[in-house]
Design a protein around this motif. Structure first.
Motif, PDB file in Angstrom:
ATOM      1  N   ASN A   7       0.871  -0.967   0.093  1.00 29.88           N
ATOM      2  CA  ASN A   7       0.057  -0.070   0.043  1.00 29.88           C
ATOM      3  C   ASN A   7       0.921   1.271   0.099  1.00 29.88           C
ATOM      4  OD1 ASN A   7      -1.853   2.102   0.381  1.00 29.88           O
ATOM      5  ND2 ASN A   7      -2.421   1.442   2.623  1.00 29.88           N
ATOM      6  N   SER A  13      -6.400   2.941   6.071  1.00 23.86           N
ATOM      7  CA  SER A  13      -7.781   2.417   6.033  1.00 23.86           C
ATOM      8  C   SER A  13      -8.631   3.128   4.845  1.00 23.86           C
ATOM      9  CB  SER A  13      -8.486   2.925   7.551  1.00 23.86           C
ATOM     10  OG  SER A  13      -8.373   4.327   7.560  1.00 23.86           O
ATOM     11  N   ALA A  17      -5.980   1.323   0.487  1.00 29.68           N
ATOM     12  CA  ALA A  17      -5.462   0.039   1.453  1.00 29.68           C
ATOM     13  C   ALA A  17      -6.780  -1.029   1.195  1.00 29.68           C
ATOM     14  CB  ALA A  17      -5.940   0.534   2.857  1.00 29.68           C
ATOM     15  N   GLU A  18      -7.861  -0.651   0.886  1.00 27.38           N
ATOM     16  CA  GLU A  18      -8.723  -1.483   0.654  1.00 27.38           C
ATOM     17  C   GLU A  18      -8.404  -2.192  -0.770  1.00 27.38           C
ATOM     18  OE1 GLU A  18     -12.509  -3.714   1.083  1.00 27.38           O
ATOM     19  OE2 GLU A  18     -11.444  -2.227   2.478  1.00 27.38           O
ATOM     20  N   ASN A  21      -6.084  -4.733   0.096  1.00 28.66           N
ATOM     21  CA  ASN A  21      -6.580  -5.941   0.730  1.00 28.66           C
ATOM     22  C   ASN A  21      -7.247  -6.763  -0.322  1.00 28.66           C
ATOM     23  OD1 ASN A  21      -5.847  -5.095   3.254  1.00 28.66           O
ATOM     24  ND2 ASN A  21      -7.713  -3.858   3.667  1.00 28.66           N
ATOM     25  N   SER A  24      -4.205  -8.700  -1.974  1.00 25.19           N
ATOM     26  CA  SER A  24      -3.768  -9.571  -1.123  1.00 25.19           C
ATOM     27  C   SER A  24      -4.477 -10.999  -0.904  1.00 25.19           C
ATOM     28  CB  SER A  24      -3.494  -8.712   0.140  1.00 25.19           C
ATOM     29  OG  SER A  24      -2.466  -8.114   0.105  1.00 25.19           O
ATOM     30  N   LYS A  25      -5.614 -10.643  -0.674  1.00 22.56           N
ATOM     31  CA  LYS A  25      -6.478 -11.987  -0.566  1.00 22.56           C
ATOM     32  C   LYS A  25      -6.753 -12.722  -1.910  1.00 22.56           C
ATOM     33  CE  LYS A  25     -11.279 -13.050   0.522  1.00 22.56           C
ATOM     34  NZ  LYS A  25     -12.804 -12.510   0.899  1.00 22.56           N
ATOM     35  N   SER A  35       1.663  -8.268   2.882  1.00 19.61           N
ATOM     36  CA  SER A  35       1.094  -7.077   2.639  1.00 19.61           C
ATOM     37  C   SER A  35       1.656  -6.219   3.526  1.00 19.61           C
ATOM     38  CB  SER A  35      -0.512  -7.090   2.762  1.00 19.61           C
ATOM     39  OG  SER A  35      -1.204  -7.844   2.113  1.00 19.61           O
ATOM     40  N   CYS A  37       2.269  -1.564   4.478  1.00 19.30           N
ATOM     41  CA  CYS A  37       1.939  -0.037   4.121  1.00 19.30           C
ATOM     42  C   CYS A  37       3.185   0.728   4.214  1.00 19.30           C
ATOM     43  CB  CYS A  37       1.113   0.100   5.243  1.00 19.30           C
ATOM     44  SG  CYS A  37       0.535   1.965   4.884  1.00 19.30           S
TER      45      CYS A  37
END
Length: 179
Positions: A7, A13, A17-18, A21, A24-25, A35, A37
């Motif tokens: 990130n 957040s 970041a979303e 995520n 990453s998933k 992951s 930041c």
């Protein structure tokens, strides 16, 4: 194989970041995925002393070396970056500058293990894809000097808030299938 998702925004957040995520998933289904930041690392600004041009090492010791260790451990690197005034965030740019010891533009230079693949996923609040292309070029330029193979990119426009990522999830997931 190991994947690193960064990130590149200091906001832990937000929309970037979303999206990181989501990436990453998706990647964790096929890779050992880590992951991070950019704000996880305390990275000082490059002093421009050019000592690294003759030593292949930076005179400063901080989070830049820690993040480069993450790069070394990864086979796949995905930089997820928002646009800050038509460029990557300053924190990420400071890291790029501190990677000069690894730049293939001078000898000697430090180097990462060969065979790494890099991907860029960028986002911006406005509708102009040209700005996304500028960020992709910055990240690919960075990868090129580290001898990381530029393997794919995607730009996402009109993403201002975290909630704007959900309607784009299928597009992001499709991109991840190519990684």
């Amino acid at each position: 194989m190991n994947a690193l998702v960064i990130n590149c925004s200091p906001v832990r957040s937000g929309a970037t970041a979303e999206i990181a995520n989501i990436v990453s998933k998706e990647l964790s289904q096929r890779y050992e995925t880590k992951s991070v930041c950019i704000d996880d690392y305390d990275i000082a600004f490059c002093k421009g002393c050019r000592s690294c041009h003759s030593t292949a090492r930076c005179v400063m010791t901080d989070g830049a070396q820690q993040l480069m260790a993450e790069f070394e451990a990864a086979d796949v690197i995905v930089c997820v970056s928002p646009s800050y005034w038509a460029d990557v965030p300053g924190q990420f740019k400071a890291f790029i500058d501190r990677c000069t010891p690894y730049s293939n533009t001078h000898e000697p230079h430090a180097s990462l293990s060969k065979g790494k693949r890099g991907y860029a996923l960028v986002l911006r609040t406005g509708p102009n894809m040209k700005e996304c292309e500028r960020l992709i070029q910055t990240i690919e330029h960075f990868y090129g000097h580290l001898e990381i193979e530029c393997s794919g990119s995607i730009g996402l426009c009109s993403i201002e808030n975290k909630t704007d990522a959900e309607p784009r999830k299928a597009e992001i997931t499709e991109f991840c299938k190519k990684i």
